[in-house]
Design a protein around this motif. Structure first.
Motif, PDB file in Angstrom:
ATOM      1  N   ARG A 189       0.846  -1.206   0.000  1.00 40.24           N
ATOM      2  CA  ARG A 189       0.000   0.000   0.000  1.00 40.24           C
ATOM      3  C   ARG A 189       0.877   1.250   0.000  1.00 40.24           C
TER       4      ARG A 189
ATOM      5  N   ASN B  84      -0.653  -2.232  -7.435  1.00 35.47           N
ATOM      6  CA  ASN B  84      -2.084  -1.878  -7.483  1.00 35.47           C
ATOM      7  C   ASN B  84      -2.455  -0.821  -6.446  1.00 35.47           C
TER       8      ASN B  84
ATOM      9  N   THR C 215      -9.723  -7.969  -9.158  1.00 40.15           N
ATOM     10  CA  THR C 215      -9.456  -7.875  -7.722  1.00 40.15           C
ATOM     11  C   THR C 215      -9.304  -6.427  -7.288  1.00 40.15           C
ATOM     12  N   THR C 216      -8.770  -6.214  -6.069  1.00 39.22           N
ATOM     13  CA  THR C 216      -8.600  -4.872  -5.507  1.00 39.22           C
ATOM     14  C   THR C 216      -7.821  -3.960  -6.470  1.00 39.22           C
TER      15      THR C 216
ATOM     16  N   LEU D  20      -8.505 -13.135  -2.918  1.00 38.44           N
ATOM     17  CA  LEU D  20      -8.611 -13.543  -4.317  1.00 38.44           C
ATOM     18  C   LEU D  20      -7.227 -13.903  -4.851  1.00 38.44           C
TER      19      LEU D  20
ATOM     20  N   HIS E  39      -5.870  -4.877   4.711  1.00 39.75           N
ATOM     21  CA  HIS E  39      -7.045  -4.002   4.668  1.00 39.75           C
ATOM     22  C   HIS E  39      -7.427  -3.795   6.126  1.00 39.75           C
TER      23      HIS E  39
ATOM     24  N   ALA F 205     -11.110  -8.051  -0.453  1.00 38.96           N
ATOM     25  CA  ALA F 205     -10.369  -9.309  -0.548  1.00 38.96           C
ATOM     26  C   ALA F 205      -8.930  -9.068  -0.113  1.00 38.96           C
TER      27      ALA F 205
HETATM   28  O1  DOR Z   1      -6.949 -10.979  -2.006  1.00 38.76           O
HETATM   29  C1  DOR Z   1      -6.339 -10.189  -2.707  1.00 38.76           C
HETATM   30  N1  DOR Z   1      -5.991  -8.957  -2.265  1.00 38.76           N
HETATM   31  N2  DOR Z   1      -6.017 -10.551  -3.940  1.00 38.76           N
HETATM   32  C2  DOR Z   1      -5.472  -9.702  -4.813  1.00 38.76           C
HETATM   33  O2  DOR Z   1      -5.235 -10.095  -5.922  1.00 38.76           O
HETATM   34  C3  DOR Z   1      -5.231  -8.292  -4.444  1.00 38.76           C
HETATM   35  C4  DOR Z   1      -5.117  -8.129  -3.018  1.00 38.76           C
HETATM   36  C5  DOR Z   1      -5.196  -6.688  -2.551  1.00 38.76           C
HETATM   37  O3  DOR Z   1      -4.544  -5.831  -3.148  1.00 38.76           O
HETATM   38  O4  DOR Z   1      -5.911  -6.442  -1.593  1.00 38.76           O
END
Ligand code: DOR
Ligand code: ZN
Length: 346
Positions: A17, A41, A106-107, A219, A251, A263
């Motif tokens: 993050r 991401n 995903t996220t 995920l 998270h 996720a």
């Molecule tokens: O569970 C997940 N969290 N899978 C991912 O691919 C991304 C990740 C996230 O960035 O939170």
């Protein structure tokens, strides 16, 4: 066996993050690992070399003084990624690959790729420069069952990428199925896979044990027990194509415990110990160092780390919660006991 000593490991798939969250988590990883592949991401994503180098500086600034942790940066592929971005990134000593998120998988994947055909020239450039493609391998069509998304991605997308770009080095990230293990095992030297500690330790029952368990939602989602067993066999096999990548994805508690929770499983607090737990349950530490500390470095063409880490057999309890902005962070295995403990030099 009551103690283990291995070459300092690397985490080949990690979410850190950005501040203020970054500074709350990065030192957990740096305590155990010498290097980590940093996922791009963020919001907005890490799309250019300039983005990646600036993010790298923020990571270095968040480290405890004296840490020698090295973030290995990646770019986030979009429909508009330019060949020039790839050529520049592949020339940088700090950038080690580009991540393919199918859009919506995903996220923070909304800016991801909507059509693989649009990336043909980018993949061609990556192949030419030996620049590694990291793949979130899940099909995103809404009619595909959530438990089948990895298998469908292999059949519909991964097979095509590998057919069209046979020399492109690919890491199939966080694999969760026997199908993925078999696909990677049957492939040649250009394909490898990371495996997370949570997919090695839980199956999908854990998500529904006595009620809905949002802290076990990630995920790709955890699959049936037979798939988990195939992952354990791959991780403990010594096969050079499989290596550690935690996908630790913090998270806040509030973002997980809600009607539409995020996720991601946070495992960075004790990733090394969680992997040791897996090898302990399989009763075979023969290839622990290869999986943790050598196979990934070989695939990425990087030297092995110089230092070593030590673990001792000592039962301890994972904290119920960790400090994190907003409402704290619930770590994987919160409140449960683990059998191996990292011993930090005084
Ligand atoms: O569970 C997940 N969290 N899978 C991912 O691919 C991304 C990740 C996230 O960035 O939170
Ligand atoms: Zn991830």
């Amino acid at each position: 066996m009551n103690s283990l000593s291995i070459i300092t490991p690397d985490d080949w798939h990690l979410h850190l993050r950005d501040n203020p969250y970054l500074e709350a988590v990065v030192n957990d990883t740096a305590r155990q690992f010498r290097r980590a592949i940093i996922m791009p991401n963020l919001d907005p994503p890490v799309r250019s070399c300039a983005d990646a180098l600036a993010y790298r500086e923020r990571i270095l600034a968040a480290l405890t003084a004296g840490s020698d942790f090295e973030p290995l940066m990646t770019l986030y592929l979009t429909d508009n990624t330019r060949v020039e971005d790839i050529v520049a990134a592949s020339a940088s000593p700090y950038i080690h690959g580009a991540k393919l998120y199918p859009a919506g998988a995903t996220t923070n994947s909304d800016a991801g790729v909507t059509d693989l055909a649009r990336l043909a020239r980018v993949f061609e450039a990556m192949q030419k420069h030996g620049f590694i493609l990291q793949i979130h391998g899940e099909a995103t069509a809404p009619e595909v069952d959530v438990f089948d998304r990895e298998k469908v991605f292999i059949d519909q997308s991964l097979a095509r990428i590998r057919h069209d770009f046979p020399e492109l080095p690919v890491v199939f990230e966080h694999i969760t199925t026997r199908d993925a293990v078999e696909y990677v095992s049957a492939a040649d030297g250009n394909l490898a896979a990371t495996i997370t500690p949570h997919h090695l330790l839980i199956n999908r029952n854990a998500i529904f044990q006595g009620g809905i368990r949002p802290h076990h939602y990630c995920l790709p989602i955890a699959k049936r027990e037979a798939h988990r067993q195939a992952l354990v066999t791959a991780a403990t096999s010594g096969d050079r194509r499989f290596f550690a990548g935690t996908d630790s994805a913090p998270h806040s508690r509030q973002a997980k415990e809600t009607a539409c929770g995020c996720a991601g499983i946070y495992s960075a607090h004790s990733a090394l110990e969680l992997y040791a737990e897996t090898f302990e349950l399989a009763d075979d530490f023969t290839h622990f160092e290869a999986f943790m500390s050598r196979n990934g470095a070989d695939f990425y063409g990087l030297p092995y780390n110089q230092g070593r880490v030590r673990l001792e057999r000592e039962s301890w309890t994972v904290p119920a919660s960790l400090p994190y902005p907003d409402t704290g962070l619930i770590p994987f295995k919160a409140g449960e006991s683990l059998r191996w403990k990292q011993i930090l030099d005084a």
